[in-house]
Design a protein around this motif. Structure first.
Motif, PDB file in Angstrom:
ATOM      1  N   ASN A 159       0.840  -1.211   0.000  1.00 34.11           N
ATOM      2  CA  ASN A 159       0.000   0.000   0.000  1.00 34.11           C
ATOM      3  C   ASN A 159       0.867   1.249   0.000  1.00 34.11           C
ATOM      4  OD1 ASN A 159      -3.037  -0.627   0.273  1.00 34.11           O
ATOM      5  ND2 ASN A 159      -2.043  -2.119   1.639  1.00 34.11           N
ATOM      6  N   LEU A 160       1.387   1.581  -1.151  1.00 28.09           N
ATOM      7  CA  LEU A 160       2.380   2.659  -1.228  1.00 28.09           C
ATOM      8  C   LEU A 160       1.793   4.023  -0.891  1.00 28.09           C
ATOM      9  CD1 LEU A 160       4.156   1.435  -4.475  1.00 28.09           C
ATOM     10  CD2 LEU A 160       4.930   1.154  -2.115  1.00 28.09           C
ATOM     11  N   HIS A 161       0.478   4.164  -0.934  1.00 33.13           N
ATOM     12  CA  HIS A 161      -0.094   5.488  -0.679  1.00 33.13           C
ATOM     13  C   HIS A 161      -0.002   5.893   0.783  1.00 33.13           C
ATOM     14  CE1 HIS A 161      -3.318   2.531  -0.213  1.00 33.13           C
ATOM     15  NE2 HIS A 161      -3.938   3.380   0.581  1.00 33.13           N
ATOM     16  N   TYR A 162       0.248   4.946   1.703  1.00 35.23           N
ATOM     17  CA  TYR A 162       0.376   5.404   3.091  1.00 35.23           C
ATOM     18  C   TYR A 162       1.724   5.067   3.750  1.00 35.23           C
ATOM     19  CZ  TYR A 162      -1.929   0.863   4.387  1.00 35.23           C
ATOM     20  OH  TYR A 162      -2.303  -0.449   4.546  1.00 35.23           O
ATOM     21  N   CYS A 163       2.750   4.830   2.937  1.00 35.06           N
ATOM     22  CA  CYS A 163       4.065   4.486   3.509  1.00 35.06           C
ATOM     23  C   CYS A 163       4.578   5.550   4.485  1.00 35.06           C
ATOM     24  CB  CYS A 163       5.092   4.310   2.401  1.00 35.06           C
ATOM     25  SG  CYS A 163       4.796   2.873   1.377  1.00 35.06           S
ATOM     26  N   ASP A 164       4.540   6.809   4.064  1.00 39.82           N
ATOM     27  CA  ASP A 164       5.083   7.866   4.927  1.00 39.82           C
ATOM     28  C   ASP A 164       4.318   7.905   6.241  1.00 39.82           C
ATOM     29  OD1 ASP A 164       6.939   8.564   3.081  1.00 39.82           O
ATOM     30  OD2 ASP A 164       5.792  10.248   2.251  1.00 39.82           O
ATOM     31  N   TRP A 165       3.012   7.725   6.114  1.00 45.33           N
ATOM     32  CA  TRP A 165       2.176   7.783   7.311  1.00 45.33           C
ATOM     33  C   TRP A 165       2.523   6.625   8.250  1.00 45.33           C
ATOM     34  CZ3 TRP A 165      -1.283   5.620  10.576  1.00 45.33           C
ATOM     35  CH2 TRP A 165      -2.033   6.497  11.355  1.00 45.33           C
ATOM     36  N   ILE A 166       2.668   5.438   7.702  1.00 45.49           N
ATOM     37  CA  ILE A 166       2.983   4.262   8.531  1.00 45.49           C
ATOM     38  C   ILE A 166       4.338   4.430   9.205  1.00 45.49           C
ATOM     39  CG2 ILE A 166       3.638   1.808   8.395  1.00 45.49           C
ATOM     40  CD1 ILE A 166       0.695   2.033   8.401  1.00 45.49           C
ATOM     41  N   ARG A 167       5.300   5.003   8.481  1.00 38.81           N
ATOM     42  CA  ARG A 167       6.617   5.212   9.097  1.00 38.81           C
ATOM     43  C   ARG A 167       6.508   6.200  10.257  1.00 38.81           C
ATOM     44  NH1 ARG A 167       8.822   3.842   3.883  1.00 38.81           N
ATOM     45  NH2 ARG A 167       8.212   5.841   2.979  1.00 38.81           N
ATOM     46  N   ALA A 168       5.746   7.272  10.041  1.00 37.36           N
ATOM     47  CA  ALA A 168       5.596   8.274  11.111  1.00 37.36           C
ATOM     48  C   ALA A 168       4.868   7.662  12.303  1.00 37.36           C
ATOM     49  CB  ALA A 168       4.847   9.489  10.579  1.00 37.36           C
ATOM     50  N   TRP A 169       3.873   6.853  12.027  1.00 34.89           N
ATOM     51  CA  TRP A 169       3.092   6.214  13.099  1.00 34.89           C
ATOM     52  C   TRP A 169       3.962   5.197  13.851  1.00 34.89           C
ATOM     53  CZ3 TRP A 169      -0.192   5.814  16.714  1.00 34.89           C
ATOM     54  CH2 TRP A 169      -0.792   4.607  17.083  1.00 34.89           C
ATOM     55  N   THR A 170       4.769   4.436  13.119  1.00 34.46           N
ATOM     56  CA  THR A 170       5.667   3.466  13.758  1.00 34.46           C
ATOM     57  C   THR A 170       6.679   4.202  14.641  1.00 34.46           C
ATOM     58  OG1 THR A 170       5.407   2.061  11.815  1.00 34.46           O
ATOM     59  CG2 THR A 170       7.157   1.474  13.333  1.00 34.46           C
ATOM     60  N   ASP A 171       7.190   5.330  14.148  1.00 33.86           N
ATOM     61  CA  ASP A 171       8.125   6.139  14.941  1.00 33.86           C
ATOM     62  C   ASP A 171       7.452   6.618  16.228  1.00 33.86           C
ATOM     63  OD1 ASP A 171      10.587   7.906  15.254  1.00 33.86           O
ATOM     64  OD2 ASP A 171       8.996   9.410  15.217  1.00 33.86           O
ATOM     65  N   LEU A 172       6.197   7.060  16.095  1.00 34.88           N
ATOM     66  CA  LEU A 172       5.462   7.497  17.290  1.00 34.88           C
ATOM     67  C   LEU A 172       5.290   6.338  18.269  1.00 34.88           C
ATOM     68  CD1 LEU A 172       3.689   9.423  18.915  1.00 34.88           C
ATOM     69  CD2 LEU A 172       1.830   9.035  17.283  1.00 34.88           C
ATOM     70  N   GLY A 173       4.977   5.171  17.737  1.00 33.08           N
ATOM     71  CA  GLY A 173       4.829   3.989  18.593  1.00 33.08           C
ATOM     72  C   GLY A 173       6.133   3.646  19.303  1.00 33.08           C
ATOM     73  N   LEU A 174       7.245   3.752  18.584  1.00 31.94           N
ATOM     74  CA  LEU A 174       8.548   3.427  19.172  1.00 31.94           C
ATOM     75  C   LEU A 174       8.919   4.425  20.257  1.00 31.94           C
ATOM     76  CD1 LEU A 174      10.407   2.471  15.876  1.00 31.94           C
ATOM     77  CD2 LEU A 174      10.046   0.945  17.830  1.00 31.94           C
TER      78      LEU A 174
END
Lengths: 494, 105
Positions: free
Chosen positions: A444-459
């Motif tokens: 799902n390439l349309h939300y890659c940036d979002w998932i990375r930012a969300w994963t960073d927030l989770g970390l």
């Protein structure tokens, strides 16, 4: 021999450096020496350790050598050009099922504008391949056969779980009741516990239904979009009338009767354009209505829908998630649970170091069953012939299942190979990919940036808890044994 | 580990394995008999990162020690009786180790 760093994500919490190591999903805290080594070996071409060691003062060299070895052992440093480990194999097939999602009806008493079952983005087909219409309701017989099929297809597992789904699930309460009682009896005969879950829009939570759900300890997810304005915008009856005033008293009645002995009840919110800020919705559902947890999911849609979320909306949602995450961390530091389930689930994965070859259990441990007994990848794909995986009568089409799992393995998703968030995301939802790209195997390439930012927030949230109250993380170290009750995390939007 | 602190369960698992790898050497080493041909030393060995740099006796450093004194394992040709010229093409093992060839007794 030159060495370089492997893929990892560096982040800080309270000024302390941490790293999330992508190949292993390990989370480690770094010190000054390891941070310095990472800086010096992060170039893709790598560097020779010997000459670099000699640039350090003599008294630091033994320490540097030790730190270097530790980073190599943790998989953060590798010799340049060294062969990578072969991709993880598929689990041995046939893989035993753990969960079956029974679509007990494809009818609904609401007409939510964004629904993927009836809306513009549906993948299901109301006609069977031979052109005859599908049954709108699953019969009791098909439901009981599905129970038998699940018990047979899950050999080797102790417990299993059944999730009832729709349409509006409770429109077919008769079948749910019969199948549940049948499953309890068959499970007892074989000494295998069966757990139950369902998702509902709450319009039909009558006293009779509530007593039944409480008695059988159902995990209940309620689709609700928040305050009256937001709920009534999309979640309407076919007349166009909103559903908020009908459902809220029923939900309160259910929560009150369920609380003493039932499982926690989650609200599932579909995020669409024009909604109230996420924290406001969260507090409305938790504080004013009384849910135990709230999960949010962006609407699944093609880009041009009126309710679709644009990039700006997704940025705002992330900012709102940051606010709720801070609340979650504050609660965790005080040893209390917080009901923001998106973060709770993410922290669970981070703490355990989950590293997924496939984004979810669809086709693996989980399958959906249509009203007619056809098997599909998951509840979202059950009536789409193209993604059929057999029937409960004839069994699983193992060849098709294997082909699908091969095609969707993370090793085949080339863009994901450069992404640090890969262990958690693994390319994202098949159904979402199908709606966007007409290919469930596409990342799902349309939300890659979002998932990375969300994963960073989770970390960052995870590290803050690990620093301030590590005991809280013991909550995530569940002993294996009884299967986690199947509450699908994406059962919104419906 | 002293410099990398394992935080999540996965990191702790890797750390345990790392520590376990060191511990397993002791008891095994005690049971290995000495002697050129019976020794079970693995020979062309790499470290946990796939390299030879961190080893105490990497192959390119002590090749001749094995060859001449028969210290290293049996798969290195013996200079004493059969392969006196084996190392002729390899003047400086640190650089030239890859130019030495297989032997077929």
């Amino acid at each position: 021999m030159k060495f370089h760093t492997t893929l990892f994500h560096r982040f800080e919490s309270d000024g302390v450096p941490f790293a999330y190591v992508t190949p292993t999903a390990a989370v480690v805290q770094l010190d000054e020496m390891t941070s310095e080594i990472i800086d010096n070996f992060s170039d893709a071409e790598g560097a020779e350790p010997g000459p670099w060691l000699e640039t350090l003062e003599v008294e630091r060299q033994p320490q540097a050598r030790e730190a270097f070895d530790e980073l190599a052992a943790m998989g953060m440093l590798r010799p340049v050009g060294a062969p990578t480990a072969p991709p993880a194999q598929q689990p041995p097939m046939p893989y035993p099922l753990a969960t079956l999602v029974l679509n007990v009806t494809n009818k609904c008493n609401l007409s939510c504008t964004y629904c993927y079952e009836y809306g513009e983005d549906r993948v299901s087909n109301q006609e069977k391949p031979d052109g005859t219409p599908r049954l709108p309701m699953m019969t009791e017989e098909t439901a009981c056969k599905s129970v038998d099929f699940l018990l047979k297809s899950s050999e080797g597992r102790n417990g299993v779980s059944i999730t009832f789904f729709g349409g509006e699930t409770l429109l077919n309460f008769g079948t749910i009741r019969t199948a549940t009682e049948y499953a309890v009896a068959r499970g007892k005969e074989r000494g295998r516990p069966v757990a139950f879950a369902l998702t509902t829009n709450a319009t039909m939570l009558t006293d009779e239904v509530i007593d039944f759900l409480v008695e059988h300890k159902f995990g209940v997810n309620i689709s609700i979009d928040g305050n009256k304005g937001d709920q009534d915008r999309h979640r309407t009856f076919s007349s166009g009338r909103g559903s908020y005033d009908i459902i809220v008293p029923r939900i309160r009645n259910f929560l009150e009767k369920n609380r003493p002995q039932g499982r926690p009840v989650g609200a599932r919110v579909t995020l669409t354009a024009g909604m109230a800020p996420v924290p406001e919705t969260y507090h409305h559902l938790i504080d004013e209505i009384g849910f135990d947890s709230v999960g949010f999911a962006p609407v699944t849609s093609a880009e041009d829908r009126e309710y679709a979320l644009a990039d700006g909306h997704m940025g705002q949602i992330l900012a709102d998630f940051e606010i709720l995450s801070q609340e979650y961390v504050e609660a965790a530091l005080a040893g209390k649970r917080h009901g923001f389930s998106n973060l709770h689930d993410l922290i669970q994965e981070i703490h355990q170091g989950i590293n997924k070859a496939h984004p979810c259990g669809a086709g693996l441990g989980l399958m959906g069953v249509s009203t007619e007994g056809e098997l599909g990848l998951c509840h979202r794909f059950v009536e789409s012939g193209e993604h059929g995986l057999g029937t409960i009568e004839d069994g699983i089409d193992e060849q098709k299942r294997s082909e699908f799992l091969n095609a969707t393995h993370i090793s085949k998703k080339i863009p994901c190979h450069e992404c640090f968030a890969r262990p958690h995301c693994s390319g994202g939802c098949y159904h979402e990919a199908y709606v966007r790209y007409k290919d469930p195997a596409s990342p799902n390439l349309h939300y890659c940036d979002w998932i990375r930012a969300w994963t960073d927030l989770g970390l960052r949230s995870y590290a803050a808890i690990a620093q301030g109250n590590p005991e809280f993380l013991l909550n995530f170290e569940s002993a294996s044994g009884a299967p986690a009750p199947a509450i699908e995390k994406d059962e919104v939007n419906r | 580990m002293k410099h990398v602190r394992a935080i999540n369960q996965k990191a702790r698992l890797i750390e345990e394995r790392f520590a376990g790898a060191e511990d397993s050497v002791g008891p095994l080493a005690e049971r290995i008999p000495f002697g050129c041909s019976t020794q079970l030393a693995p020979g062309w060995e790499v470290d946990s990162g796939g390299g030879t740099y961190g080893l105490c006796t990497p192959i390119e450093r002590d090749l001749y020690d094995c060859y001449h004194s028969c210290y290293w394992p049996a798969q290195v040709p013996d200079a004493l009786t059969n392969f006196a010229d084996w190392s002729r093409s390899c003047g400086a093992p640190v650089q030239d180790w890859s130019s030495i060839d297989l032997v077929f007794p």
